[in-house]
Scaffold this motif. Structure first.
Motif, PDB file in Angstrom:
ATOM      1  N   ASN A  52     -77.127  61.311 -59.553  1.00 18.73           N
ATOM      2  CA  ASN A  52     -75.789  61.228 -58.873  1.00 18.73           C
ATOM      3  C   ASN A  52     -74.824  60.198 -59.638  1.00 18.73           C
ATOM      4  N   ASP A  61     -68.983  64.165 -59.885  1.00 19.76           N
ATOM      5  CA  ASP A  61     -68.438  65.149 -59.003  1.00 19.76           C
ATOM      6  C   ASP A  61     -69.544  66.153 -58.387  1.00 19.76           C
ATOM      7  N   SER A  62     -69.186  66.802 -57.556  1.00 22.03           N
ATOM      8  CA  SER A  62     -70.199  67.855 -57.116  1.00 22.03           C
ATOM      9  C   SER A  62     -70.480  68.903 -58.013  1.00 22.03           C
ATOM     10  N   GLN A  63     -69.861  69.372 -58.868  1.00 22.87           N
ATOM     11  CA  GLN A  63     -70.244  70.517 -59.821  1.00 22.87           C
ATOM     12  C   GLN A  63     -71.048  69.869 -60.971  1.00 22.87           C
ATOM     13  N   LYS A  64     -70.940  68.706 -61.266  1.00 20.19           N
ATOM     14  CA  LYS A  64     -72.100  68.089 -62.250  1.00 20.19           C
ATOM     15  C   LYS A  64     -73.198  67.556 -61.487  1.00 20.19           C
ATOM     16  N   ARG A  65     -73.145  67.331 -60.097  1.00 20.70           N
ATOM     17  CA  ARG A  65     -74.449  67.034 -59.377  1.00 20.70           C
ATOM     18  C   ARG A  65     -75.205  68.441 -59.239  1.00 20.70           C
ATOM     19  N   ARG A  66     -74.418  69.556 -58.926  1.00 19.38           N
ATOM     20  CA  ARG A  66     -75.409  70.776 -58.894  1.00 19.38           C
ATOM     21  C   ARG A  66     -75.938  71.253 -60.286  1.00 19.38           C
ATOM     22  N   ARG A  67     -75.176  71.097 -61.375  1.00 14.48           N
ATOM     23  CA  ARG A  67     -75.651  71.205 -62.660  1.00 14.48           C
ATOM     24  C   ARG A  67     -76.918  70.342 -62.881  1.00 14.48           C
ATOM     25  N   SER A  69     -78.868  69.138 -60.867  1.00 18.01           N
ATOM     26  CA  SER A  69     -79.813  69.814 -59.944  1.00 18.01           C
ATOM     27  C   SER A  69     -80.650  70.853 -60.420  1.00 18.01           C
ATOM     28  N   ARG A  70     -80.078  71.843 -61.058  1.00 15.56           N
ATOM     29  CA  ARG A  70     -80.461  72.849 -61.733  1.00 15.56           C
ATOM     30  C   ARG A  70     -81.408  72.547 -62.975  1.00 15.56           C
ATOM     31  N   ARG A  73     -84.933  71.103 -61.990  1.00 18.91           N
ATOM     32  CA  ARG A  73     -85.652  72.164 -61.272  1.00 18.91           C
ATOM     33  C   ARG A  73     -86.355  72.835 -62.558  1.00 18.91           C
TER      34      ARG A  73
END
Length: 271
Positions: A52, A61-67, A69-70, A73
């Protein structure tokens, strides 16, 4: 920890040295990470991806957090390059867990990890349990360093039965030619004395009794921990220390009759 008396010399030491270093002939400082360790499958060169916050502590921000997360994974999926490396990681984790439960030093733990890695390289794992080979590696490292641990003490820490650990250790000893020597009662006296709360005078007298018994050749084929308990009991009687046969037997994990028989054997040697 002192190998002779069990005195804790230092606990949870912190390195207060600088984190930056300058190579010879270089003008700029470089930052170094943790040292290489044989206790991990990748020798400590693994990479961790944040979640985070960035390097400056700012919230992403939310976009970088999703990136991220991928990325985490995919990084987890590519962490193990083969099934052999996955087994190595699992085995070394078991070695670290058992060594921590026994309170072994880092040097003994690293030696156990090297033994497990060597066993996998020599193709000794097929047909045997990873947990059994990990416990056998820990016990083998203790034997090579003269540690006062029996296989009956190490096996309960493993997730397999004792006979499987014994079989794995037998394979390690035969295939790798471990430099192990017979376990002597003198190796158990300091640890048992510490658990019983004996004084230094009692411990030193017990060590002298154990050495006399070894020189007399009466320790062949006996239970080393039980014989050490008999030495401590006889030494405590000589110094009027409050130690019963039941307490000594309970710490050594033997019967009271065993401690009594070893005491009688010691009396015949001393007299």
């Amino acid at each position: 920890v002192c190998d002779d008396c069990g005195l804790i010399i230092d606990d949870q030491a912190i390195d207060h040295g600088p984190e930056w270093h300058i190579d010879d002939g270089a003008d700029t400082a470089k930052r170094t990470g943790a040292t290489l360790t044989p206790a991990r499958h990748d020798r400590g060169l693994s990479t961790e991806i944040g979640a985070n916050q960035d390097a400056n502590g700012n919230t992403l921000d939310s976009q970088k957090r999703r990136r991220l997360s991928r990325l985490r994974r995919e990084h987890a999926r590519s962490r193990w390059r083969s099934k052999q490396e996955r087994n190595l990681g699992h085995g070394l984790t078991e070695v670290r867990r058992i060594a921590s439960a026994l309170g072994l030093s880092d040097s003994v733990r690293d030696q156990a990890c090297r033994l497990f890695r060597t066993a996998q390289t020599q193709q000794l794992l097929p047909g045997r349990s990873i947990e059994a080979m990990a416990a056998a590696s820990v016990y083998a490292a203790c034997r090579c360093n003269g540690q006062s641990w029996l296989i009956a003490h190490v096996a309960p820490m493993a997730q397999v039965t004792q006979d499987r650990v014994e079989n794995a250790y037998r394979v390690l000893n035969e295939e790798l030619g471990l430099p192990t020597s017979p376990i002597q009662p003198t190796q158990f006296v300091p640890r048992l004395a510490s658990e019983l709360g004996c004084t230094d005078a009692v411990r030193r007298r017990a060590e002298q009794l154990a050495e006399q018994a070894i020189d007399a050749g009466v320790t062949t084929g006996v239970h080393p921990a039980g014989f050490a308990a008999g030495c401590l009991y006889l030494a405590a009687c000589a110094h009027d220390a409050p130690l019963t046969q039941a307490d000594a037997a309970a710490v050594a994990d033997v019967t009271v009759e065993t401690v009594r028989s070893h005491r009688d054997r010691l009396l015949s040697v001393v007299e």
